[in-house]
Motif scaffolding. Structure first.
Motif, PDB file in Angstrom:
ATOM      1  N   VAL A  65      42.145  31.711  28.087  1.00  0.00           N
ATOM      2  CA  VAL A  65      41.401  31.906  26.737  1.00  0.00           C
ATOM      3  C   VAL A  65      41.219  33.783  27.475  1.00  0.00           C
ATOM      4  O   VAL A  65      40.797  34.576  26.645  1.00  0.00           O
ATOM      5  CB  VAL A  65      39.868  31.467  27.030  1.00  0.00           C
ATOM      6  N   ALA A  66      40.697  34.280  28.670  1.00  0.00           N
ATOM      7  CA  ALA A  66      40.831  35.600  29.028  1.00  0.00           C
ATOM      8  C   ALA A  66      42.052  36.076  28.442  1.00  0.00           C
ATOM      9  O   ALA A  66      41.993  37.269  27.890  1.00  0.00           O
ATOM     10  CB  ALA A  66      40.681  35.536  30.570  1.00  0.00           C
ATOM     11  N   VAL A  67      43.507  35.783  28.243  1.00  0.00           N
ATOM     12  CA  VAL A  67      44.001  36.690  28.090  1.00  0.00           C
ATOM     13  C   VAL A  67      44.464  36.341  26.430  1.00  0.00           C
ATOM     14  O   VAL A  67      44.548  37.762  25.859  1.00  0.00           O
ATOM     15  CB  VAL A  67      46.065  35.421  28.324  1.00  0.00           C
ATOM     16  N   THR A  68      43.808  35.561  26.035  1.00  0.00           N
ATOM     17  CA  THR A  68      43.632  35.843  24.573  1.00  0.00           C
ATOM     18  C   THR A  68      42.010  36.820  23.712  1.00  0.00           C
ATOM     19  O   THR A  68      42.834  37.641  23.023  1.00  0.00           O
ATOM     20  CB  THR A  68      43.447  34.192  23.624  1.00  0.00           C
ATOM     21  N   LYS A  90      34.209  38.853  37.223  1.00  0.00           N
ATOM     22  CA  LYS A  90      32.580  38.546  37.419  1.00  0.00           C
ATOM     23  C   LYS A  90      32.656  36.993  37.332  1.00  0.00           C
ATOM     24  O   LYS A  90      31.644  36.730  38.039  1.00  0.00           O
ATOM     25  CB  LYS A  90      31.929  39.490  36.550  1.00  0.00           C
ATOM     26  N   VAL A  91      33.192  36.479  36.100  1.00  0.00           N
ATOM     27  CA  VAL A  91      33.342  34.975  35.904  1.00  0.00           C
ATOM     28  C   VAL A  91      33.810  34.331  36.288  1.00  0.00           C
ATOM     29  O   VAL A  91      34.459  33.444  36.818  1.00  0.00           O
ATOM     30  CB  VAL A  91      32.603  35.091  34.635  1.00  0.00           C
ATOM     31  N   ALA A  92      35.678  34.651  36.072  1.00  0.00           N
ATOM     32  CA  ALA A  92      36.398  34.596  36.777  1.00  0.00           C
ATOM     33  C   ALA A  92      37.430  34.885  36.694  1.00  0.00           C
ATOM     34  O   ALA A  92      38.727  35.512  37.149  1.00  0.00           O
ATOM     35  CB  ALA A  92      37.079  33.586  35.032  1.00  0.00           C
ATOM     36  N   PRO A  93      37.596  35.201  38.751  1.00  0.00           N
ATOM     37  CA  PRO A  93      38.219  35.956  38.633  1.00  0.00           C
ATOM     38  C   PRO A  93      39.747  35.562  39.565  1.00  0.00           C
ATOM     39  O   PRO A  93      41.254  35.966  39.265  1.00  0.00           O
ATOM     40  CB  PRO A  93      37.273  36.260  40.641  1.00  0.00           C
ATOM     41  N   GLU A  94      39.865  34.051  38.755  1.00  0.00           N
ATOM     42  CA  GLU A  94      41.262  33.395  38.910  1.00  0.00           C
ATOM     43  C   GLU A  94      42.054  34.247  38.159  1.00  0.00           C
ATOM     44  O   GLU A  94      43.195  33.624  38.101  1.00  0.00           O
ATOM     45  CB  GLU A  94      41.002  31.734  39.294  1.00  0.00           C
ATOM     46  N   THR A  95      41.355  34.171  36.884  1.00  0.00           N
ATOM     47  CA  THR A  95      42.334  34.440  35.289  1.00  0.00           C
ATOM     48  C   THR A  95      42.745  35.771  35.941  1.00  0.00           C
ATOM     49  O   THR A  95      43.523  36.117  34.926  1.00  0.00           O
ATOM     50  CB  THR A  95      41.316  34.689  34.203  1.00  0.00           C
ATOM     51  N   LEU A  96      42.649  36.639  36.913  1.00  0.00           N
ATOM     52  CA  LEU A  96      42.950  38.227  36.262  1.00  0.00           C
ATOM     53  C   LEU A  96      44.145  38.460  36.047  1.00  0.00           C
ATOM     54  O   LEU A  96      44.853  39.509  35.434  1.00  0.00           O
ATOM     55  CB  LEU A  96      41.770  39.197  37.514  1.00  0.00           C
ATOM     56  N   ALA A  97      45.039  38.093  37.231  1.00  0.00           N
ATOM     57  CA  ALA A  97      46.932  38.712  37.377  1.00  0.00           C
ATOM     58  C   ALA A  97      47.067  38.196  35.881  1.00  0.00           C
ATOM     59  O   ALA A  97      47.671  39.917  35.261  1.00  0.00           O
ATOM     60  CB  ALA A  97      47.623  37.644  37.912  1.00  0.00           C
ATOM     61  N   ALA A  98      47.118  37.253  35.055  1.00  0.00           N
ATOM     62  CA  ALA A  98      47.372  36.956  33.939  1.00  0.00           C
ATOM     63  C   ALA A  98      46.524  38.022  32.631  1.00  0.00           C
ATOM     64  O   ALA A  98      46.915  39.005  32.079  1.00  0.00           O
ATOM     65  CB  ALA A  98      47.144  35.985  32.731  1.00  0.00           C
ATOM     66  N   ALA A 116      43.456  47.660  39.971  1.00  0.00           N
ATOM     67  CA  ALA A 116      42.748  48.110  41.255  1.00  0.00           C
ATOM     68  C   ALA A 116      41.576  47.491  40.694  1.00  0.00           C
ATOM     69  O   ALA A 116      41.146  46.444  41.678  1.00  0.00           O
ATOM     70  CB  ALA A 116      42.373  49.801  41.250  1.00  0.00           C
ATOM     71  N   MET A 117      41.156  47.430  39.929  1.00  0.00           N
ATOM     72  CA  MET A 117      40.274  46.936  38.940  1.00  0.00           C
ATOM     73  C   MET A 117      39.647  45.555  39.238  1.00  0.00           C
ATOM     74  O   MET A 117      39.324  44.671  40.204  1.00  0.00           O
ATOM     75  CB  MET A 117      39.857  47.177  37.789  1.00  0.00           C
ATOM     76  N   ALA A 118      41.248  44.762  39.157  1.00  0.00           N
ATOM     77  CA  ALA A 118      41.242  43.126  38.912  1.00  0.00           C
ATOM     78  C   ALA A 118      41.384  42.457  40.708  1.00  0.00           C
ATOM     79  O   ALA A 118      40.853  41.762  40.400  1.00  0.00           O
ATOM     80  CB  ALA A 118      42.376  42.640  38.215  1.00  0.00           C
ATOM     81  N   ALA A 119      41.674  43.925  41.377  1.00  0.00           N
ATOM     82  CA  ALA A 119      42.023  43.464  42.711  1.00  0.00           C
ATOM     83  C   ALA A 119      40.364  43.564  43.643  1.00  0.00           C
ATOM     84  O   ALA A 119      40.333  43.211  44.169  1.00  0.00           O
ATOM     85  CB  ALA A 119      42.701  43.944  43.205  1.00  0.00           C
ATOM     86  N   PRO A 123      40.344  40.167  45.520  1.00  0.00           N
ATOM     87  CA  PRO A 123      41.147  40.543  46.336  1.00  0.00           C
ATOM     88  C   PRO A 123      41.670  39.630  47.431  1.00  0.00           C
ATOM     89  O   PRO A 123      42.865  39.761  47.628  1.00  0.00           O
ATOM     90  CB  PRO A 123      40.571  41.094  47.223  1.00  0.00           C
ATOM     91  N   ASP A 124      41.650  38.013  47.488  1.00  0.00           N
ATOM     92  CA  ASP A 124      42.771  37.260  47.512  1.00  0.00           C
ATOM     93  C   ASP A 124      43.785  37.339  46.867  1.00  0.00           C
ATOM     94  O   ASP A 124      44.715  36.842  47.171  1.00  0.00           O
ATOM     95  CB  ASP A 124      41.879  36.157  48.151  1.00  0.00           C
ATOM     96  N   ARG A 125      43.546  38.012  45.566  1.00  0.00           N
ATOM     97  CA  ARG A 125      44.737  37.665  44.757  1.00  0.00           C
ATOM     98  C   ARG A 125      45.834  38.784  44.629  1.00  0.00           C
ATOM     99  O   ARG A 125      46.083  38.953  43.796  1.00  0.00           O
ATOM    100  CB  ARG A 125      44.406  37.292  42.977  1.00  0.00           C
ATOM    101  N   SER A 126      45.347  39.621  45.334  1.00  0.00           N
ATOM    102  CA  SER A 126      45.603  41.302  44.931  1.00  0.00           C
ATOM    103  C   SER A 126      47.153  41.085  45.134  1.00  0.00           C
ATOM    104  O   SER A 126      47.439  42.252  43.940  1.00  0.00           O
ATOM    105  CB  SER A 126      45.193  42.474  45.651  1.00  0.00           C
ATOM    106  N   SER A 127      47.650  40.542  45.467  1.00  0.00           N
ATOM    107  CA  SER A 127      49.215  40.312  45.735  1.00  0.00           C
ATOM    108  C   SER A 127      50.111  40.352  44.572  1.00  0.00           C
ATOM    109  O   SER A 127      50.666  40.551  43.592  1.00  0.00           O
ATOM    110  CB  SER A 127      49.937  40.297  46.962  1.00  0.00           C
ATOM    111  N   GLU A 128      49.049  39.102  43.972  1.00  0.00           N
ATOM    112  CA  GLU A 128      49.717  38.192  43.035  1.00  0.00           C
ATOM    113  C   GLU A 128      49.719  39.535  41.106  1.00  0.00           C
ATOM    114  O   GLU A 128      49.766  39.396  40.331  1.00  0.00           O
ATOM    115  CB  GLU A 128      49.007  36.597  42.796  1.00  0.00           C
ATOM    116  N   ILE A 129      48.155  39.873  42.067  1.00  0.00           N
ATOM    117  CA  ILE A 129      47.995  40.989  40.224  1.00  0.00           C
ATOM    118  C   ILE A 129      48.358  42.248  40.176  1.00  0.00           C
ATOM    119  O   ILE A 129      48.961  42.464  39.121  1.00  0.00           O
ATOM    120  CB  ILE A 129      46.231  41.046  40.403  1.00  0.00           C
TER     121      ILE A 129
END
Length: 563
Positions: A65-68, A90-98, A116-119, A123-129
């Motif tokens: 949904v986020a990517v769409t 703010k609501v779904a940080p787990e979706t930020l890499a995609a 930078a904003m996504a990281a 921050p725990d997914r910063s390398s993936e982002i």
């Protein structure tokens, strides 16, 4: 070792899909519903509306949904791109890499801001982002690396490894960036220390990128954002502050960065200081290094030397087991104030600044690390040492070389007293106070020539150093002798100044020089006769010597008086 690195790369590639995270397709009906919701929202409400739709989606569908939403909104609203990623974060940080990768594909010029904003929100997914965004925009990989490392420095080594895997073309540029690799080394070492208190994260997420519209909305307090290490944040801030603003060779900047990072590491690993005290120490360090780096009067080599002296003192103070946590921040601030005062002083050559800072810093370090100075006395001793240096630097009528020589003599006495095993902690304060007073009395006298001031400070300082080191004299007796010297210098200055038979200022200076030289010699005589004497007996000796010195001063005045 090579095989191990290849294996690590393969594992990371498998985990992050070589950068871009595959996103499953949504059913057409769901896509149409999202399109309808977006179409009905005002432009200024698109980003919040997108976040609402992501939050409402089934957990398994949120990424799709986020990517769409990114693909629907960004093409016609590029100025909303970064704020859209923020709202989703703010609501779904787990979706930020995609989501960030999808946004970077559509707005390549905003790739580093998006990463930078996504990281910041994950921050725990910063390398993936970072890897995902670099995958779709490999030409911007180095800029993405710098921004994401600046946002989540404690993950810097993982961030760089992930970007190199997802965007191999950036490998050479990333590996050649000294600053990035120093920060990565710092974060790797910090994480490898189980006892490191720098892992106690403080503060909040980094300041967000502020787009023209819509206004940035503060995240709800109910969201538990991961936050970053204060020491790493300040280290990166320090590095990024120094690098673009100073005209220094890369080797000099590299040396300064290494000394700064080493100091941040020492502060971060100190187990006796609180978060607030660490903040004070790090801020003091940051301010000092920046001030020194931006000096327009110091040569590059001297900037590096001054930085090294200042940071070494901070390390010594912080690592001293006998300096209380409360005093550490205060002492570092005081020492750094002295350094910045010296650097900003008018009329000092670059070489002499480096020399004065080196001597001043060493005396502070010697006090901080002394095992014979009580913790409660260290602050006072360091303040005395710093005040002595500051008064010499501010003195008028002395050349840069003469000021450096006087500070060298005075600082050596401070170190000799601080490290003496035969002077009590309380009496050390008395000896240093006497030494400082003698120095300031001599330096402030308008009748003495610059050379006379240099020679007399060397003489009086050497006398007190000799007294402090004399193992045959008790601590209390050493205090008596040092205070005797200071008192007689003051009396001589007053006596010569008040005499009207000497009418020439230069001649008055010569007379005073002869008188103080005689006082130093008589003090040495007292030192030689002091062993074995009781306090009462020594007091009688100093009383007698004071009377003899007064006679000597009068004889000197007669010799130099106008005919």
């Amino acid at each position: 070792m090579k095989r191990k690195n290849l294996t690590l790369a393969a594992v990371m590639a498998a985990l992050i899909g070589f950068g871009a995270v595959p996103v499953r397709a949504l059913p057409e009906l769901q896509v149409n519903a999202i399109k309808k919701a977006v179409a009905s929202a005002p432009v200024l409400e698109l980003a919040p509306k997108a976040a609402e739709l992501v939050r409402a989606a089934d957990r398994n569908d949120r990424e799709a949904v986020a990517v769409t939403l990114v693909r629907l909104i960004v093409p016609g609203n590029r100025n909303l791109t970064v704020s859209l990623i923020e709202e989703i974060g703010k609501v779904a940080p787990e979706t930020l890499a995609a989501a960030a990768a999808a946004a970077a594909e559509l707005a390549p010029d905003q790739a580093q801001d998006l990463a930078a904003m996504a990281a910041a929100y994950a921050p725990d997914r910063s390398s993936e982002i970072a890897a995902s965004v670099a995958k779709v925009q490999p030409a911007s990989a180095i800029h993405i690396a710098r921004r994401v490392v600046g946002t989540v420095p404690e993950e810097s080594h993982r961030i760089l490894e992930a970007i190199v895997v997802s965007a191999p073309s950036a490998k050479a540029e990333i590996e050649g960036d000294t600053t990035l690799n120093l920060v990565a080394t710092f974060s790797r070492n910090l994480r490898s220390s189980a006892s490191s208190t720098a892992r106690k994260f403080i503060g909040s997420r980094p300041p967000p990128f502020i787009p023209p519209i819509p206004p940035v909305i503060t995240p709800p307090t109910s969201i538990n954002f991961e936050v970053r290490s204060a020491s790493l944040n300040l280290a990166v801030q320090q590095i990024t502050t120094i690098t673009p603003t100073v005209n220094l060779p890369q080797s000099s900047i590299s040396d300064m960065v290494k000394d700064t990072i080493k100091t941040f590491t020492v502060v971060g690993r100190d187990t006796t200081t609180s978060k607030q005290e660490k903040d004070s120490l790090l801020t003091a360090t940051s301010t000092t290094v920046t001030t020194v780096a931006q000096s327009t009067t110091l040569a590059a080599a001297d900037i590096v030397a001054v930085t090294r002296s200042a940071t070494k003192t901070i390390q010594d103070v912080v690592q001293s087991p006998s300096v209380s946590a409360v005093d550490k921040a205060a002492l570092v601030t005081a020492a750094n104030t002295t350094v910045t005062t010296i650097v900003a002083a008018q009329g000092l050559s670059s070489t002499e600044v480096a020399s004065i800072v080196s001597n001043s810093s060493k005396s502070v370090s010697d006090i901080a690390t002394s095992t014979t100075v009580a913790a409660a006395d260290k602050a006072a001793l360091i303040n005395t040492a710093n005040a002595t240096v500051t008064s010499v630097v501010a003195a008028v009528g002395l050349t840069s070389t003469e000021k450096a020589a006087i500070v060298s003599s005075a600082s050596k006495t401070v170190s000799d007293v601080a490290t003496s095993a035969t002077v009590s902690s309380a009496d050390k304060a008395a000896l240093m106070t006497a030494a400082r007073s003698s120095v300031e009395t001599v330096v402030a006298n308008p009748n003495l020539s610059a050379q006379a001031k240099t020679d007399l400070v060397a003489s009086t300082s050497l006398t007190i150093s000799s007294v402090a080191a004399d193992a045959n004299i008790g601590s209390a007796e050493k205090k008596v002798i040092a205070e005797f010297l200071d008192a007689q210098v003051k009396v001589a200055v007053a006596t010569v100044a008040a005499d009207t038979s000497i009418t020439n200022a230069a001649t008055r200076g010569d007379a005073l020089r002869a008188a103080i030289t005689s006082i130093a010699q008589e003090t040495k005589v007292i030192q030689q006769t002091a062993p074995g004497k009781t306090g009462t007996e020594l007091a009688a000796v100093t009383t007698q010597k004071a009377a003899e010195i007064q006679q000597t001063v009068q004889q000197v005045i007669s010799t130099y008086a106008a005919p």
